[in-house]
Scaffold this motif. Structure first.
Motif, PDB file in Angstrom:
ATOM      1  N   ARG A 200       3.685  14.368  44.893  1.00 53.73           N
ATOM      2  CA  ARG A 200       3.483  15.427  45.889  1.00 53.73           C
ATOM      3  C   ARG A 200       3.529  16.827  45.301  1.00 53.73           C
ATOM      4  NH1 ARG A 200       7.428  12.763  50.463  1.00 53.73           N
ATOM      5  NH2 ARG A 200       5.995  11.125  51.150  1.00 53.73           N
ATOM      6  N   GLY A 201       3.793  16.916  44.017  1.00 56.65           N
ATOM      7  CA  GLY A 201       3.735  18.215  43.357  1.00 56.65           C
ATOM      8  C   GLY A 201       4.976  19.053  43.577  1.00 56.65           C
ATOM      9  N   GLU A 202       4.894  20.304  43.157  1.00 59.33           N
ATOM     10  CA  GLU A 202       6.041  21.206  43.210  1.00 59.33           C
ATOM     11  C   GLU A 202       6.126  21.909  44.561  1.00 59.33           C
ATOM     12  OE1 GLU A 202       5.688  23.837  39.891  1.00 59.33           O
ATOM     13  OE2 GLU A 202       6.253  22.308  38.439  1.00 59.33           O
ATOM     14  N   MET A 203       6.496  21.136  45.571  1.00 60.95           N
ATOM     15  CA  MET A 203       6.677  21.720  46.902  1.00 60.95           C
ATOM     16  C   MET A 203       8.083  21.422  47.397  1.00 60.95           C
ATOM     17  SD  MET A 203       3.228  21.524  49.219  1.00 60.95           S
ATOM     18  CE  MET A 203       2.673  19.891  48.799  1.00 60.95           C
ATOM     19  N   ILE A 204       8.648  22.375  48.104  1.00 60.40           N
ATOM     20  CA  ILE A 204       9.974  22.180  48.687  1.00 60.40           C
ATOM     21  C   ILE A 204       9.869  21.152  49.820  1.00 60.40           C
ATOM     22  CG2 ILE A 204      11.850  23.300  49.952  1.00 60.40           C
ATOM     23  CD1 ILE A 204      11.665  24.069  47.000  1.00 60.40           C
ATOM     24  N   ARG A 205      10.845  20.252  49.873  1.00 60.13           N
ATOM     25  CA  ARG A 205      10.857  19.218  50.910  1.00 60.13           C
ATOM     26  C   ARG A 205      11.891  19.577  51.982  1.00 60.13           C
ATOM     27  NH1 ARG A 205      11.299  13.844  47.115  1.00 60.13           N
ATOM     28  NH2 ARG A 205       9.613  14.360  45.670  1.00 60.13           N
ATOM     29  N   VAL A 206      11.451  19.503  53.227  1.00 67.07           N
ATOM     30  CA  VAL A 206      12.322  19.801  54.370  1.00 67.07           C
ATOM     31  C   VAL A 206      12.337  18.574  55.269  1.00 67.07           C
ATOM     32  CG1 VAL A 206      12.754  21.337  56.320  1.00 67.07           C
ATOM     33  CG2 VAL A 206      11.675  22.236  54.232  1.00 67.07           C
ATOM     34  N   ALA A 282      15.505  15.375  50.196  1.00 70.18           N
ATOM     35  CA  ALA A 282      15.046  16.660  50.746  1.00 70.18           C
ATOM     36  C   ALA A 282      15.821  17.812  50.109  1.00 70.18           C
ATOM     37  CB  ALA A 282      15.212  16.678  52.260  1.00 70.18           C
ATOM     38  N   ASP A 283      15.168  18.963  50.038  1.00 70.66           N
ATOM     39  CA  ASP A 283      15.820  20.171  49.520  1.00 70.66           C
ATOM     40  C   ASP A 283      16.571  20.905  50.630  1.00 70.66           C
ATOM     41  OD1 ASP A 283      14.620  20.124  46.776  1.00 70.66           O
ATOM     42  OD2 ASP A 283      12.773  20.260  47.944  1.00 70.66           O
ATOM     43  N   ILE A 284      16.053  20.791  51.864  1.00 64.24           N
ATOM     44  CA  ILE A 284      16.629  21.496  53.015  1.00 64.24           C
ATOM     45  C   ILE A 284      16.605  20.543  54.215  1.00 64.24           C
ATOM     46  CG2 ILE A 284      16.354  23.461  54.596  1.00 64.24           C
ATOM     47  CD1 ILE A 284      14.748  24.808  52.266  1.00 64.24           C
ATOM     48  N   LEU A 285      17.668  20.559  54.998  1.00 65.31           N
ATOM     49  CA  LEU A 285      17.712  19.770  56.224  1.00 65.31           C
ATOM     50  C   LEU A 285      17.644  20.693  57.435  1.00 65.31           C
ATOM     51  CD1 LEU A 285      20.571  17.205  55.426  1.00 65.31           C
ATOM     52  CD2 LEU A 285      18.111  16.958  55.015  1.00 65.31           C
ATOM     53  N   ILE A 286      16.877  20.292  58.434  1.00 65.42           N
ATOM     54  CA  ILE A 286      16.880  20.955  59.734  1.00 65.42           C
ATOM     55  C   ILE A 286      17.610  20.033  60.692  1.00 65.42           C
ATOM     56  CG2 ILE A 286      15.506  21.876  61.633  1.00 65.42           C
ATOM     57  CD1 ILE A 286      13.240  22.375  59.668  1.00 65.42           C
ATOM     58  N   HIS A 287      18.837  20.392  61.037  1.00 65.24           N
ATOM     59  CA  HIS A 287      19.653  19.553  61.924  1.00 65.24           C
ATOM     60  C   HIS A 287      19.391  19.986  63.363  1.00 65.24           C
ATOM     61  CE1 HIS A 287      23.903  17.806  62.935  1.00 65.24           C
ATOM     62  NE2 HIS A 287      22.971  17.418  63.787  1.00 65.24           N
ATOM     63  N   VAL A 288      18.670  19.147  64.102  1.00 63.90           N
ATOM     64  CA  VAL A 288      18.299  19.466  65.481  1.00 63.90           C
ATOM     65  C   VAL A 288      19.376  18.934  66.425  1.00 63.90           C
ATOM     66  CG1 VAL A 288      16.519  19.280  67.247  1.00 63.90           C
ATOM     67  CG2 VAL A 288      15.871  19.285  64.826  1.00 63.90           C
ATOM     68  N   VAL A 289      19.837  19.810  67.316  1.00 61.13           N
ATOM     69  CA  VAL A 289      20.904  19.468  68.254  1.00 61.13           C
ATOM     70  C   VAL A 289      20.412  19.740  69.679  1.00 61.13           C
ATOM     71  CG1 VAL A 289      23.280  19.952  68.979  1.00 61.13           C
ATOM     72  CG2 VAL A 289      22.647  20.133  66.546  1.00 61.13           C
ATOM     73  N   ASP A 290      20.642  18.804  70.571  1.00 58.26           N
ATOM     74  CA  ASP A 290      20.290  18.992  71.984  1.00 58.26           C
ATOM     75  C   ASP A 290      21.432  19.729  72.668  1.00 58.26           C
ATOM     76  OD1 ASP A 290      19.653  18.887  74.641  1.00 58.26           O
ATOM     77  OD2 ASP A 290      19.633  16.693  74.797  1.00 58.26           O
ATOM     78  N   ILE A 291      21.295  21.053  72.781  1.00 62.19           N
ATOM     79  CA  ILE A 291      22.383  21.861  73.333  1.00 62.19           C
ATOM     80  C   ILE A 291      22.590  21.607  74.829  1.00 62.19           C
ATOM     81  CG2 ILE A 291      20.993  23.866  73.963  1.00 62.19           C
ATOM     82  CD1 ILE A 291      23.259  25.637  72.960  1.00 62.19           C
ATOM     83  N   SER A 292      21.611  20.999  75.492  1.00 62.47           N
ATOM     84  CA  SER A 292      21.751  20.716  76.921  1.00 62.47           C
ATOM     85  C   SER A 292      22.608  19.483  77.185  1.00 62.47           C
ATOM     86  CB  SER A 292      20.372  20.517  77.563  1.00 62.47           C
ATOM     87  OG  SER A 292      19.757  19.328  77.101  1.00 62.47           O
ATOM     88  N   HIS A 293      22.884  18.693  76.132  1.00 59.30           N
ATOM     89  CA  HIS A 293      23.714  17.510  76.316  1.00 59.30           C
ATOM     90  C   HIS A 293      25.180  17.918  76.348  1.00 59.30           C
ATOM     91  CE1 HIS A 293      25.509  13.556  75.782  1.00 59.30           C
ATOM     92  NE2 HIS A 293      24.313  13.018  75.998  1.00 59.30           N
ATOM     93  N   LYS A 381      11.562  29.947  51.009  1.00 62.65           N
ATOM     94  CA  LYS A 381      11.191  30.891  49.946  1.00 62.65           C
ATOM     95  C   LYS A 381      12.333  31.067  48.946  1.00 62.65           C
ATOM     96  CE  LYS A 381      10.155  35.805  49.267  1.00 62.65           C
ATOM     97  NZ  LYS A 381       9.955  37.103  49.961  1.00 62.65           N
ATOM     98  N   ASP A 382      13.557  31.240  49.449  1.00 58.72           N
ATOM     99  CA  ASP A 382      14.715  31.398  48.556  1.00 58.72           C
ATOM    100  C   ASP A 382      14.902  30.165  47.683  1.00 58.72           C
ATOM    101  OD1 ASP A 382      15.136  33.847  49.703  1.00 58.72           O
ATOM    102  OD2 ASP A 382      16.774  33.188  51.020  1.00 58.72           O
ATOM    103  N   LYS A 383      14.746  28.992  48.265  1.00 62.66           N
ATOM    104  CA  LYS A 383      14.893  27.749  47.510  1.00 62.66           C
ATOM    105  C   LYS A 383      13.787  27.611  46.468  1.00 62.66           C
ATOM    106  CE  LYS A 383      17.305  24.653  47.926  1.00 62.66           C
ATOM    107  NZ  LYS A 383      18.494  24.199  47.157  1.00 62.66           N
ATOM    108  N   HIS A 384      12.564  28.008  46.846  1.00 64.08           N
ATOM    109  CA  HIS A 384      11.425  27.918  45.935  1.00 64.08           C
ATOM    110  C   HIS A 384      11.595  28.852  44.741  1.00 64.08           C
ATOM    111  CE1 HIS A 384       7.261  27.884  44.503  1.00 64.08           C
ATOM    112  NE2 HIS A 384       7.094  26.794  45.225  1.00 64.08           N
TER     113      HIS A 384
END
Length: 395
Positions: A200-206, A282-293, A381-384
């Motif tokens: 996949r080349g030199e790309m940051i993984r999220v 992955a280089d970065i995680l996006i932790h999704v939270v259901d704030i309505s729960h 960008k900072d990670k890259h």
């Protein structure tokens, strides 16, 4: 005039009774929430909940989980209402399963069993199907005394009773051979996936992570403009989806992964570790939270525990509090008067000011979408730049 018989061809929706033991370590409120989640699991599997039984015990009964008196009460209800199955909110031992089935004479499932069935329904790729079948076989191995002798005839027959004690050892060898076969097949799939990731080349993984049904796929579609399946069901996404995304002039890889859940069977986590490689690598995680729960903090804890299990807890995390459009102000009880906690109060709370980047949005309404993209762009960008200091012509 000829008369035609009309036959009913629609599949009857199975009815279920949910059963839970409330121990001293579990509050009634917590038990109620677990049962609501179990009811959602039953609904996702295509069933309909008709009744709920709870029993307060210091610990589950070794023979029948709920005790003989409560089991008799459940049996009377099942017979009167013609219920198809009972579902327990915890994993049953093989002996408990046998005893309960012998008494109730209906299909008996536990939480692990039910989750495996949902995974089997939703598996699409060869990898997911192999992982699910492996987990099912590992679940069935200690429970052979209640299965049909010829395993080829009970495909998908979780919870079915039958004879077969005379060939248990033969069946055990069949299962062990199949387990070895599936493990080897997964190793080959893992090697192929590893090669794909290297190409996949030199790309940051999220990677998008979070509790099941919190809106990860909606966010995936919102950012990548792809068409990932979205359903109001638990575990609608099993196969990891990876998309190349560009924000402004910055390309990166975004993956949507299987949702986590409390009391997730350990052998299922083990089998799906290869799918979760996208999270681990992955280089970065996006932790999704259901704030309505109302119990989203418990969900955060469950996700972090699973990330810990797969050695992925030490990565940079962007916390996304999703579904702000559905948030109902919480009420915090005080000594003098109760306080209503609004979204703004929450943003200013200690959780809103933690060390990780935080964003509040509604993926469905695209509220704060641009702010989210700007935050994501900056973190990537900072990670890259840190990883490829001589390849910053993009900026």
């Amino acid at each position: 005039m000829a008369r035609f018989k009309i036959h009913e061809t629609a599949i009857k929706q199975e009815t279920a009774v949910l059963i839970s033991v409330i121990t001293p370590s579990v509050t009634e409120a917590k038990a109620k929430e677990y049962l609501e989640e179990l009811e959602f699991l039953v609904q996702t599997a295509g069933g309909r909940t008709e009744g709920i039984f709870t029993q307060k015990l210091a610990y589950p009964d070794r023979a029948t989980f709920v005790g003989s008196g409560k089991l008799e009460e459940i049996k009377n209800y099942i017979d009167a209402e013609e219920i198809d199955m009972v579902v327990f909110d915890d994993e049953l031992s093989p002996s408990q399963l046998r005893n309960i089935e012998r008494e109730l004479k209906v299909k008996v499932l536990d939480r692990s069993n039910l989750i495996l069935d949902i995974f089997a329904r939703h598996a699409q790729s060869a990898q997911a199907k192999t992982q699910v079948e492996l987990a099912q076989l590992q679940y069935l191995l200690p429970r052979l005394t209640r299965m049909w002798t010829h395993l080829e005839r009970q495909r998908g027959g979780i919870g079915m009773r039958g004879p077969g004690e005379s060939q248990i050892e033969t069946d055990r060898r069949i299962i062990l051979n199949k387990i070895s076969l599936f493990k080897e097949r997964l190793k080959n799939i893992d090697r192929q996936n590893e090669t794909q990731r290297k190409n996949r080349g030199e790309m940051i993984r999220v990677a998008l992570v979070g509790y099941t049904n919190v809106g990860k796929s909606t966010i995936m579609n919102m950012i990548s403009k792809s068409d990932v399946l979205i359903e109001n069901k638990l575990f609608a996404t099993l196969d990891t989806t990876v998309r190349k995304v560009v924000i402004d002039n910055l390309p990166f890889l975004l993956s949507d992964t299987v949702g986590f859940i409390r009391k997730l069977p350990h052998h299922l986590v083990e089998c799906f570790k290869s799918t979760l490689d996208e999270v681990r690598e992955a280089d970065i995680l996006i932790h999704v939270v259901d704030i309505s729960h109302p119990n989203f903090e418990d969900h955060i804890h469950a996700v972090n525990e699973t990330l810990k299990d797969i050695d992925a807890l030490d990565k940079p995390v962007i916390t996304v509090f999703n579904k702000i459009d559905a948030y109902v102000p919480a009420i915090e009880e005080g000594e003098e008067e109760d306080k209503i906690i609004t979204i703004e109060d929450f943003k200013n709370s200690w959780m809103g000011k933690n060390s990780d980047p935080v964003i509040f949005l509604s993926a469905t309404n695209k509220t704060n979408l641009e702010e989210f993209k700007e935050l994501l762009y900056q973190v990537i960008k900072d990670k890259h730049i840190a990883r490829y200091p001589f390849n910053n012509l993009l900026y």
